[in-house]
Structures are given as structure tokens and as C-alpha cells.
Design an enzyme around this catalytic site. Structure first.
Site, PDB file in Angstrom:
ATOM      1  CD  GLU A  83      -2.981  -1.279   2.149  1.00 29.55           C
ATOM      2  OE1 GLU A  83      -4.159  -1.532   1.891  1.00 29.55           O
ATOM      3  OE2 GLU A  83      -2.538  -1.164   3.312  1.00 29.55           O
TER       4      GLU A  83
ATOM      5  CD  GLU B 234      -3.816  -6.905   3.081  1.00 31.17           C
ATOM      6  OE1 GLU B 234      -4.915  -6.391   3.416  1.00 31.17           O
ATOM      7  OE2 GLU B 234      -2.726  -6.316   3.185  1.00 31.17           O
TER       8      GLU B 234
END
Length: 1008
Positions: free
Chosen positions: A435, A511
């Protein structure tokens, strides 16, 4: 981003990686070079700012006797929490006595807890000065030596015997300094100044507690003349020939011996020999030794080759399916300080629950963890210590990964990860970080890694173009999108070349299945997609463990703290508790469900022909390590059991096996087969008999009749005192509510219930406000339904009560008709529900709630168990007879919420110690939940200590439940598990149990 300050930046704000460190190199746990562990009791002083104290403490002769004492490794905020986290360590208080104030932990997910002004940090910058005196062992030979730090958060400046060694950042990465000329036989003083905030903090926004400190090992290592400066073990496996190739690069040159393979070769030389390959399922390691003139280093070598071919990630020529988890390093008392035993415990739990892969979110783990992954067998995606997610809050302005000033620090972090971990066969992929958006710095990292280690693919999720990587990775893509990606039919990228490149890549969910609180739901449906499409190679559940910090209330009750519990001005609540393990490492129902969903053996049955089909879903291993067993149960009681002879099927192969003849059972009795695959022998991760996979098959039978048993029915009649009498029941004449059963009063009579204590997934996320079911439910009034009695009528053999259940300020309603009948001691209830109005929202639940005596604390049931289950989390629930206490039925989620339902319950008995109580049966089977507190109490509680048992046992007998989903950070509940308001009907019976009629229940939810 903002105007630069005049003059040079202090070292802790300079965007560079630091000064004075040696080049990074491979890590090894032991060698014949001497080592001194510098962990233990250190003197410690905390200042509120980076320049709150001068550096005189680093000078020889400084008197720190008045300082506190702090254990190293540790995080200092966890040692200033009187009666709370860290209380078991014994390092607090120090010389001053009392409980020192070392600040507090703080949790944010995305947002930086300081102003975004890179590379500057606040003046309020907690700074911990650490001092450690030590003597060298008597046989220390002198000469070169290195001082190694394996992890310091977030920036450190180091002195030895008054001489500055340098500065460094990169909290979860190692650094070494040359110190040989500075060492003395006795009286050495190591001084370390650690700043909580630094320019490196902008690169470490990793959804976890902000916890500064020297939290990994500090070690002094001898470097004799001719010692190993660095080495790189290149091991490949050719699955076509069965040969392995071995070449070891070493500085300086030396020799490598592998006795089991008869190898004795010079470094730099390549040997090709027949070998057994390494994999997560068969972690074959060969003991070896690397010897140079000055040092001998033991090696454990695993031969394996990783590559992407035909759009599929393969290891040793075979497609692999990641049944993975994301793993933060966490301990409820010590933060990110983990010992070897805890790391091993994590991996044993993973292996025992069919987890085969770890993504090291979002930093390299303690290096010993990878040794254990090599040994026990786990695929590892090794992720760099890098996340800049907080820049998303400002539109990614100033993002360091796209600012050339930060590129040296990014390359430094990549090199320290790769060089440290390059010799582990378990590491099958490098990940650039998490991220961080996109930027030139990420490309530079990828280019460097690819040049240094072309044998491993590169992963990064944050760039949709996949320009720097070898796999297409997403997080929290829903089932429909994953299905499309599996068919390589995802929406195209604007750039045709980039689209062709990405479409040819394998796909991973780095994820998914966000495991926050009750859940995650939808695991089975994801796994079906992974198994159906070779491109979809599994994923990594977010995440392994809840990060709850152990605390105690003033009266001594233990609980786990989360964001906001330490007075943080900015925090993200219990979003830090989103794991498959509770903070104390107790498996959650989510982990038990995941084990079942990803089990590596599949079973289907044709009961009419007496055939069982067994399929091996391992990637590499055959089934020779497993034994197969069956049990035949009638009404939950074993009627026969034995072994099944299943061939040692190759991966992907299936075989049909004949089931034995079914034992005799009474006509109409419910029967089922359960087949199990268990370990045939002890392994490194579980004993023989450990269950790996199972499946149940219910034998078809005639449906059981609904309602009370046949016989003469009681006639309802008025009993005086405003009551109605029907069999063993007494009802209010005005409202038709059951008041007592067989003379035992009910605290609350049965009535329709639609509300549940919202789960974390019901609460949703702030970035998906439209899908936050709790908000929508409360806005619609589902938590404040009112019950209007429209009629109570007495028939010849039934008491009928008509009601309307509805919230204020709405024209929505549920017409509920209760029809009570009685035969002998059995009271029957038929319920019909018809929705009225334009319902658009799903219901939380639909069933009956009643309040009983809390003395009914022993429960036995025939239905699904032993643990909780919900419509989309019920794969691990197996039909049987179980016993429990009411307390043991509760699941202690860190933030209390709906929990504890048992699925497919045919009947349940709740008893007192003397055996008296109540039996409930249902047709169709119902969902059973029993609690010592109300739904309203459960919904209001922020922590488990707020759940005090009341004077009522609340019993929920639900016809249907809304699914769970994973919308705390993922998809909503799938349509098939949505509880829409539709006409419904169900039946229940209530039978009083008298003292002495049967035994009470055991203490835990086990089969009797």
C-alpha cells in the site's frame, strides 16, 4: 511538499537510510565464530523530544545508576503501563521505584499519527536512551567483530565506548557495525539513542501499534581473519530429471560439504546430483557446511525452483495453491518481541490448520522465523519493511516512493531484506512492500532485486499495471471479480501492452477474507474459485492474530485493549483485532473454519451405491502419510467405525473406495457417515492421529413430523388470575405470552426476535459507508422493534396469538402468528411470519427469543458443533451430540458481538445441577444460541470485562440468520446467505425435564 528548512536536517529527519553501517549480508543463526548476546537488563532514560537530553550518556564513565532498568529486547511504552501490558517481564519499575511513565501504545491503520510533512517529524518525539555495560568472554580472541541489531523502531544512533558508530533506520531490518578496534576485555559500554519518530516513520505505516524500542536481538559477533563476509546458496531442482544443482557464492572463497549427497566442492563450483526437492508439503533439507579459512557455517539446503510458466506460478514444475495467512509479529504482552518458542507455536498452529503459506505483512519477520519455515515447510512471500499508506489521505501528494530523495532508503531496505533472507528455500517470492501507491522508487527496488536474485518472482499489489512484478495481486476482490480474473476475463487496462502482460500473469489475493471478529464468511466460495481456475493460486487471509494488548481492570479482570484504549488522539479502534487467533493464540472459530475449507483431501459420496470418492488436493505430496477412518452414527451416537483403505494417490488424483455395509438402525432414525483423514505417524508439526480432513454424509430418511407427538391434545382454558392454561404451559390471557412451563416461571416469554449484536462485518468500514449494515439496521429500527398483540384466541386444541412486530417511524412490519398446542408434557409452537411493507434490507435474524433461569447452565444438543457456525461459516460444523456449559458456548471476541450460534440443531437440553430443565426440539432444525446476557447488553459492551452475567439466561431459537461476510474490509454477504424478509414458518416443542432425568453436561463443547 512544503518549504525545506534552512540548514541541514538532523539525522533522524534525513530521508537517507543512515550512516556507518556495513553492507548487508546473509543471516545465520550460528557458526563457530563466538557470539555475545547483549540482551537483558539495560539502563534506560526517556526524553520527550529528540534533543531533550544531550549525548553525554554515551561518554565513558557516565553514571546512569539513577536511570530505570528496561529489558532488551522490548518496546518501552509496554513497560510503563502499571498493571497492564508487559507486567510479567520484571524489568519495571527501575531504580526510581513505582511505575514509570514511558508513554502509551497508539494504533492507527492508515493515518499517520503526526502531521504529514516529509521528511520532518514533530518536536514531540519520544526518545529513549539505552545503556548496556558488558565484558568480553575470557577466551575472546580479539580482532575484528561486528555489532548487530536485528530490529530497532524507528531510528537509532549508536556509540561504543564513547565512539559513535553511526545511525540507522529501517525498523524491522538488520544493521551491523564494525567494532573490533573499540572493544575492551572488560567494562565495555554500549549506548543507543532511539527516536520514536524519524523520516523512516513515513515508510512504516503498516496498520499496527506504533511501538518504539530495541525490540529484536542485539549481538556481538566475532569476525576472525578469513571469516565469511557473505554467502549466497543457489539451489535449483529440475523436475524432469530429478537432479538438483548447487552452487555457493562466498566471500572469501571456501568449500562446501554435503555429506548426505557425497559433495565436497569449492565455492563458486556447480554440482549436479539426484536429490529430493524441498516443498512446503515435503520440506526436505540437507545438512551442509560452508568452511572458509576463518569460519565454519552450518547450512540447511533445500532444492527447489520457482518460476512462472504459461501464466501459472510453479514450484518444481507443479502449480501451487496458497492456503495462506498474513502474519504480523505480535504478542499480547510484548508487542513485536517474539521468542523462538512463540514463533514455532505459530507455525505449528498453521500447519495443524492446513495453512501452507505466509505473507510476512508488512516487513521481514525475525530471521529465526524463516529457519522454522524451512524446517516445517511453509511457502513464504517475504515482504519489505515498507508502507506509505497514510499519503492516501492527502491524495498521495509527497509519496516517498515517487520522490528520488527517498530512493536510497528504499534500495537500502530492499537490499537488507534480500541479503538477509536469500538463502531460505521457503522464500519463494519477494514483495516490494504494501500500500505505497506507485512510483519510481518501487521500480528501482524491483530492478535491483531482479538483478540480485532473478530466481524468485517479485510481488507488489499496489500498481494495477503490474509493471514491476511477476504476479497479478489484489486485495479484497470479491468473488465475482476473482471468477472473472480466473477466466482471464477481467476488465482491460487502457494500455494494451500492459493489459496483455497482466492477463498472462498468475493471480493472487494478497489479502482476503478479513478475519475481524465473527467471521470471515464466504471462504468456501473463494476456495471453489481457486480450485476451478489454475490462474487463481489462492491467497492470504487477513490476518493471523488479533493485536490486542493484555490489560487488567482495577479489580483484576483481564481483557485485551485496542485502539483508543490508551487515550490516543487519533486511532482506528478495534481494527487492529482482525486475526484468526485471539491475542493469547487461542484459535478462533474462523481458523477452525479455514482449516476445513482448505483441507487438502476432498470427499464425495454416492451412498446409493456405497461408494466414496477421495481426491488428493495437495500440490506435491501423495496420500501415503495419511490414514483414513470412518464412523457411522445414528441420532448422533456411534453405531460402527473402522478403517478405509485408500491408495497413496498422487496430487490431483482421485479414487473410488467402497464403504462398508451400514450398521442396522431403527426405522426412521437419522444416520450419517463421517470419514476422516488423519496423520498415520508423528510429524514435526503434529502427532499421529491428528485430523487433516473430514467430511460427513447424511443418509436420506423420511422427514420427521413437525409439531408435538401424536396423541390426545390438551384444550386451552382460562385458569383465573389473568392466565390461560394449555398442557404444562401458563399464558397471559391478554397477550398470549408463555409465563411458565410445568410450574417454572419464565423470565421472558417467547416472542419473535430479529436483532443481533452487530458484528464487525455488520459495522463495515468508513470507506464503504453505504454498506454498513449496522447503521442501516439501526436507522430502520431493527434494534427497537415493538410488539403489538392483535388477537388471542382459544380453539378446541390450540391457542393462537396474532401479533405485529414493527419499528417506530416506519410502515414496515412482520405479521407473526403463534399457534400453541400441547400433548402430554410437550408444548408445541408453530410460528408463521409474513412481512408487510416494502422490505429492502436483510434481517439480522429471524427466530424466537426467551428468558430462562440462569441456573440452567448445562447444555446438551444434537446438531452442528462443536463450535459456533453461521450460514456462510458452517463448513467446520459437523452433526453430532455435544455437551457444554453456557459459558463455554460464548466466543470471546476482543470487541463483543454476535457469537456462539450452533447450526442444524435437532434438539437441545438445558439443565440445572439436579438434572431438571428444559428440552427444545425443532422442525426444521434451528440455530441455537444461549447467553448469560441479553443481545442489548452484548451490543453495548466495548470489551469482554463489560459482560457481566445477569439474572436471566437468554435463549435464541432461530429459524434463520443473516450471513457474516467479511465487510469489515472486504465483500458484503453473498446473496445466497442474505436473510431477506419473506414468508416463513417453523415449529418448536418445549418439554420440561425433571430432576434425576438424565445427567448434566460436561464443561467443554466436546462429544460425550
Amino acid at each position: 511538499m512544503h518549504e525545506a528548512p534552512s540548514g541541514p536536517l538532523p539525522y533522524y529527519e534525513d530521508p537517507g537510510p543512515g550512516t556507518g553501517a556495513l553492507p548487508p549480508r546473509a543471516w545465520t543463526a550460528v557458526s563457530d565464530a563466538r557470539r555475545v548476546d547483549l540482551g537483558g537488563a539495560w539502563r534506560f532514560r526517556l526524553s520527550p523530544t529528540a534533543d531533550g537530553a544531550d549525548d553525554a550518556f554515551a561518554r565513558p564513565g557516565f553514571d546512569a545508576s539513577g536511570w530505570d532498568v528496561l529489558p532488551v529486547p522490548s518496546h518501552w511504552p509496554l513497560h510503563g503501563l502499571g498493571g497492564g501490558a508487559g507486567e510479567r517481564d520484571g524489568g519495571v519499575p527501575g531504580a526510581r521505584g513505582g511505575t514509570p511513565d514511558y508513554g502509551r501504545p497508539a494504533y492507527t491503520n492508515i493515518r499517520y499519527p503526526f502531521p504529514i510533512d516529509p521528511p520532518r517529524v514533530p518536536t514531540e518525539n519520544p526518545t529513549g536512551d539505552h545503556l548496556r555495560g558488558f565484558d568480553l568472554p575470557g577466551d575472546w580472541p580479539g580482532g575484528a567483530a561486528v555489532l548487530r541489531f536485528d530490529g530497532v523502531d524507528s531510528c537509532a544512533r549508536v556509540w561504543l565506548n564513547g565512539e559513535e558508530l553511526g545511525t540507522f533506520k529501517g525498523s524491522r531490518l538488520p544493521v551491523e557495525f564494525e567494532v573490533g578496534e573499540l572493544l575492551r576485555p572488560r567494562g565495555n559500554v554500549l549506548a543507543v539513542r532511539v527516536h520514536q519518530w524519524s523520516s523512516g516513520s513515513y515508510l512504516e505505516d503498516q496498520d499496527m501499534w506504533w511501538l518504539p524500542g530495541v525490540f529484536r536481538d542485539v549481538t556481538l559477533i566475532e569476525r576472525p581473519e578469513g571469516a565469511v563476509a557473505d554467502y549466497f546458496v543457489h539451489c535449483a531442482y529440475d523436475h524432469l530429471t530429478g537432479n538438483g544443482s548447487l552452487r555457493v557464492e562466498c566471500d572469501p572463497p571456501g568449500a562446501v560439504t554435503v555429506p548426505e549427497l557425497g559433495l565436497d566442492i569449492a565455492t563458486g563450483e556447480t554440482a549436479v546430483v539426484p536429490v529430493e526437492p524441498w516443498s512446503a508439503e515435503a520440506p526436505r533439507l540437507y545438512d551442509a557446511e560452508l568452511a572458509t579459512e576463518g569460519e565454519r557455517v552450518p547450512l540447511r539446503i533445500g532444492f527447489r525452483t520457482v518460476r512462472v510458466e504459461d501464466g501459472v506460478l510453479q514450484v518444481n514444475g507443479r502449480r501451487v495453491l496458497f492456503r495462506g495467512v498474513n502474519r504480523h509479529e505480535f504478542d499480547p504482552d510484548h508487542g513485536r518481541v517474539l521468542d523462538l518458542e512463540t514463533m514455532r507455536r505459530d507455525l505449528l498452529l498453521m500447519k495443524q490448520h492446513n495453512v501452507n503459506a505466509v505473507r510476512t505483512s508488512h516487513y521481514p519477520p525475525h530471521p529465526a522465523f524463516l529457519d522454522l519455515c524451512d524446517e516445517l515447510g511453509v511457502w513464504v512471500v517475504d515482504e519489505c519493511d515498507l508502507e506509505t499508506h497514510g499519503f492516501a489521505e492527502v491524495g498521495w501528494r509527497g509519496n516517498p516512493v515517487d520522490d528520488e530523495r527517498w530512493t536510497p532508503a528504499l534500495l537500502d531496505r530492499a537490499a537488507r531484506m534480500v541479503e538477509r533472507d536469500k538463502n531460505h528455500p521457503s522464500v519463494v517470492m519477494w514483495s516490494l512492500g504494501n500500500e505505497c501507491g506507485t512510483g519510481r522508487g518501487l521500480s528501482a527496488m524491483a530492478d535491483w532485486i531482479r538483478r540480485r536474485d532473478p530466481a524468485r518472482p517479485i510481488h507488489y499489489e499496489g500498481d494495477p499495471s503490474c509493471s514491476d512484478v511477476d504476479v497479478y495481486s489484489r486485495m479484497y476482490a470479491d468473488h465475482a471479480e476473482c471468477e472473472a480474473i480466473g477466466r482471464r476475463a477481467e476488465p482491460p487496462l487502457p494500455d494494451a501492452d500492459a493489459d496483455r502482460r497482466r492477463r498472462a500473469m498468475p493471480f493472487l489475493l494478497c489479502e482476503y477474507a478479513h478475519a475481524m471478529g465473527n467471521g470471515p464468511g464466504g471462504l468456501t466460495e473463494y476456495q471453489r474459485i481457486f480450485e476451478a481456475h489454475p490462474r487463481c493460486q489462492g491467497g492470504f487471509v487477513w490476518e493471523w492474530i488479533d493485536h490486542g494488548l493484555r490489560r487488567r481492570t482495577p479489580d483484576g479482570r483481564a481483557y485485551f485493549a485496542y485502539g483508543g484504549d490508551f487515550g490516543e488522539e487519533l486511532h482506528d479502534g478495534n481494527f487492529v483485532c482482525d486475526g484468526l487467533l485471539f491475542p493469547d493464540r487461542t484459535p478462533s472459530p474462523g481458523l477452525v473454519e479455514y482449516k476445513k475449507v482448505v483441507q487438502p483431501v476432498a470427499f464425495t459420496a454416492d451412498l446409493a451405491r456405497g461408494l466414496l470418492t477421495v481426491t488428493n488436493r495437495h500440490d506435491v505430496a501423495d496420500l501415503s502419510a495419511l490414514a483414513f477412518r470412518w464412523v457411522y452414527e445414528v441420532e448422533g451416537e456411534p453405531a460402527g467405525q473402522g478403517r478405509l483403505h485408500v491408495p497413496a494417490l498422487a496430487p490431483g488424483a482421485s479414487a473410488r473406495v467402497r464403504l462398508p455395509d451400514a450398521p442396522r438402525a431403527a426405522a426412521g432414525a437419522e444416520a450419517c457417515w463421517t470419514v476422516r483423514a488423519v496423520l498415520a505417524e508423528d510429524t514435526a508439526w503434529a502427532p499421529s492421529g491428528h485430523e487433516v480432513a473430514w467430511q460427513q454424509f447424511e443418509v436420506p430418511r423420511q422427514a420427521a413430523p413437525a409439531g408435538p407427538p401424536p396423541g390426545a391434545r390438551h384444550r386451552p382454558r382460562r385458569a383465573g388470575d389473568g392466565l390461560l392454561r394449555l398442557g404444562p404451559g401458563r399464558f397471559g390471557a391478554a397477550d398470549g405470552v408463555l409465563r411458565s412451563l410445568d410450574g417454572e416461571p419464565l423470565a421472558h416469554g417467547p416472542r419473535l426476535d430479529v436483532w443481533r449484536a452487530p458484528t464487525d462485518n455488520d459495522r463495515g468500514t468508513r470507506w464503504h459507508p453505504d454498506g454498513r449494515l449496522e447503521h442501516l439496521w439501526r436507522e430502520a429500527g431493527f434494534d427497537r422493534m415493538r410488539h403489538r398483540v392483535d388477537g388471542v384466541s382459544l380453539g378446541d386444541d390450540a391457542l393462537t396469538v396474532t401479533t405485529r412486530v414493527a419499528p417506530a417511524a416506519s410502515d414496515l412490519g412482520l405479521l407473526a402468528v403463534y399457534r400453541w398446542t400441547a400433548v402430554g408434557d410437550v408444548l408445541g409452537l408453530d410460528v408463521e411470519v409474513v412481512p408487510q411493507g416494502p422490505w429492502t434490507l436483510p434481517l439480522p435474524r429471524l427466530g424466537i427469543r426467551l428468558g430462562l433461569s440462569p441456573a440452567l447452565d448445562a447444555v446438551e444438543w444434537y446438531g452442528g458443533g462443536p463450535g459456533e457456525a453461521y450460514p456462510d461459516t458452517r463448513r467446520a460444523s459437523r452433526l453430532g451430540r455435544y455437551r457444554s456449559t453456557v459459558d463455554a458456548l460464548q466466543t470471546p471476541y476482543v470487541r463483543p458481538q454476535e457469537n456462539g450460534a450452533r447450526a442444524d440443531v435437532r434438539w437441545a437440553e438445558l439443565r440445572r445441577a439436579d438434572g431438571s430443565g428444559l428440552r427444545v426440539a425443532g422442525a426444521p432444525p434451528f440455530w441455537l444460541t444461549a447467553r448469560p446476557w441479553s443481545t442489548e447488553h452484548l451490543a453495548a459492551a466495548e470489551h469482554t470485562y463489560a459482560l457481566d452475567p445477569g439474572d436471566v439466561l437468554w435463549l435464541h431459537l432461530d429459524h434463520a440468520l443473516q450471513g457474516i461476510g467479511s465487510h469489515a474490509c472486504g465483500p458484503e454477504v453473498l446473496p445466497e446467505f442474505r436473510l431477506d424478509a419473506v414468508p416463513s414458518a417453523f415449529s418448536l416443542t418445549f418439554t420440561p425435564l425433571r430432576a434425576g432425568e438424565g445427567a448434566g453436561a460436561a464443561d467443554t463443547p466436546e462429544r460425550p
